[in-house]
Design an enzyme around this catalytic site. Sequence first.
Site, short mmCIF file in Angstrom:
data_model
loop_
_atom_site.label_atom_id
_atom_site.label_comp_id
_atom_site.label_asym_id
_atom_site.label_seq_id
_atom_site.Cartn_x
_atom_site.Cartn_y
_atom_site.Cartn_z
N SER A 8 -5.86 7.28 -3.44
CA SER A 8 -6.23 5.64 -3.04
C SER A 8 -7.66 5.26 -3.97
O SER A 8 -8.92 6.02 -3.27
CB SER A 8 -5.94 5.51 -1.75
OG SER A 8 -6.51 4.06 -1.58
N HIS A 33 -2.93 5.89 -6.76
CA HIS A 33 -2.44 4.01 -5.62
C HIS A 33 -3.45 4.01 -5.65
O HIS A 33 -4.63 3.61 -5.53
CB HIS A 33 -2.48 4.76 -4.03
CG HIS A 33 -1.79 3.75 -2.92
ND1 HIS A 33 -0.75 3.73 -2.55
CD2 HIS A 33 -2.54 3.24 -1.84
CE1 HIS A 33 -0.01 2.93 -1.67
NE2 HIS A 33 -1.57 2.77 -1.71
N ASP A 35 -3.81 -0.14 -4.33
CA ASP A 35 -4.24 -1.46 -3.08
C ASP A 35 -4.92 -2.64 -3.62
O ASP A 35 -6.03 -2.78 -3.26
CB ASP A 35 -5.01 -1.13 -1.32
CG ASP A 35 -4.18 0.40 -1.13
OD1 ASP A 35 -3.22 -0.01 -0.87
OD2 ASP A 35 -4.74 1.39 -0.17
N MET A 37 -5.55 -6.66 -1.69
CA MET A 37 -5.47 -6.96 -0.76
C MET A 37 -6.45 -8.57 -0.73
O MET A 37 -6.79 -8.72 -1.83
CB MET A 37 -6.34 -6.10 0.82
CG MET A 37 -6.18 -4.46 0.15
SD MET A 37 -7.61 -3.50 1.42
CE MET A 37 -6.74 -2.14 0.84
N HIS A 66 0.26 -0.68 -4.07
CA HIS A 66 0.80 -1.16 -3.09
C HIS A 66 0.35 -2.62 -2.86
O HIS A 66 -1.00 -2.99 -2.84
CB HIS A 66 0.06 -0.52 -2.03
CG HIS A 66 0.95 -0.91 -0.81
ND1 HIS A 66 -0.28 -0.29 -0.39
CD2 HIS A 66 0.81 -1.56 0.17
CE1 HIS A 66 0.09 -0.42 1.41
NE2 HIS A 66 0.87 -1.49 1.53
N MET A 68 -0.84 -5.91 -0.25
CA MET A 68 -0.67 -6.14 1.20
C MET A 68 -1.38 -7.35 0.86
O MET A 68 -2.25 -7.97 1.26
CB MET A 68 -2.03 -5.04 1.38
CG MET A 68 -1.34 -3.79 2.01
SD MET A 68 -2.97 -3.21 2.87
CE MET A 68 -3.03 -2.00 1.17
N MET A 137 3.04 3.70 6.83
CA MET A 137 1.77 3.16 7.10
C MET A 137 1.59 3.71 8.58
O MET A 137 2.01 3.76 9.49
CB MET A 137 0.90 1.74 7.37
CG MET A 137 1.05 0.50 6.12
SD MET A 137 -0.07 1.21 4.09
CE MET A 137 -1.67 1.67 5.22
N ASP A 175 0.94 6.15 3.78
CA ASP A 175 -0.73 5.92 3.57
C ASP A 175 -1.38 5.67 4.68
O ASP A 175 -0.95 4.67 5.71
CB ASP A 175 -0.39 4.80 3.12
CG ASP A 175 -1.79 4.40 2.72
OD1 ASP A 175 -2.49 4.35 2.51
OD2 ASP A 175 -1.55 2.71 1.91
#
Length: 219
Positions: A8, A33, A35, A37, A66, A68, A137, A175
């Site tokens: 990540s 990965h 993220d 957000m 990913h 979010m 998650m 994750d």
Amino acid sequence: MQTIISPSLLSANFIDLRKELEMINNSEADWLHMDVMDGVFVPNISFGFPIIKAVSEVCNKPLDVHLMIVHPEKYVRQVADSGAMLMNVHYEACTHLHRTIQEIHAAGMKAGVTLNPSTPVCVLEDIIHDLDVAMLMSVNPGFGGQKFIESILDKTKRLKNLIKSSGSNALIEVDGGVNKVTAPKLIDAGADILVSGNYVFKAEDSAKTIHQLKYNIHP
């Protein structure tokens, strides 16, 4: 099948990101990965499409993006144009999940759906055939470095049973809180893909840590 390792980027050193990406390129990591957000769906803000695009031009690993964020369906084309291989959206953020999965595939990406810790596996029953990845998650999303939620092990087993009974080809990704203690348990429970942030990027030898996760070697 060997475990797919997707470090990540959220835990990387952003001051020296090129060096971190060179480590990933030279390691046995399978994916990277990322993220995204928004400070609304989760209580944190990370990075957006310009960063994903810049990383895609340096990193030679497929990008596991990913989201979010609220309304992820609005950004399918931008994610694809940023160089993502996989676009992963949260079940809790998508009102019309089937349509969003279709749009992700139409944009040329693999499609994933993520479940928060409190969301039951059964909500995927009518969509599991359309997924390339189902992600669980194992911490509450929003911040790195959280403690692993042990009940996710049983949840991983339930998801594996759902995939097998339905004949789906979806892979299970997990994750949060993945380290030398939790990784073997997750693999035994049926996980195919492990996301690891702090454990990889804060390690003394990150490439070696990736190797150990991939081959389930934990001295």
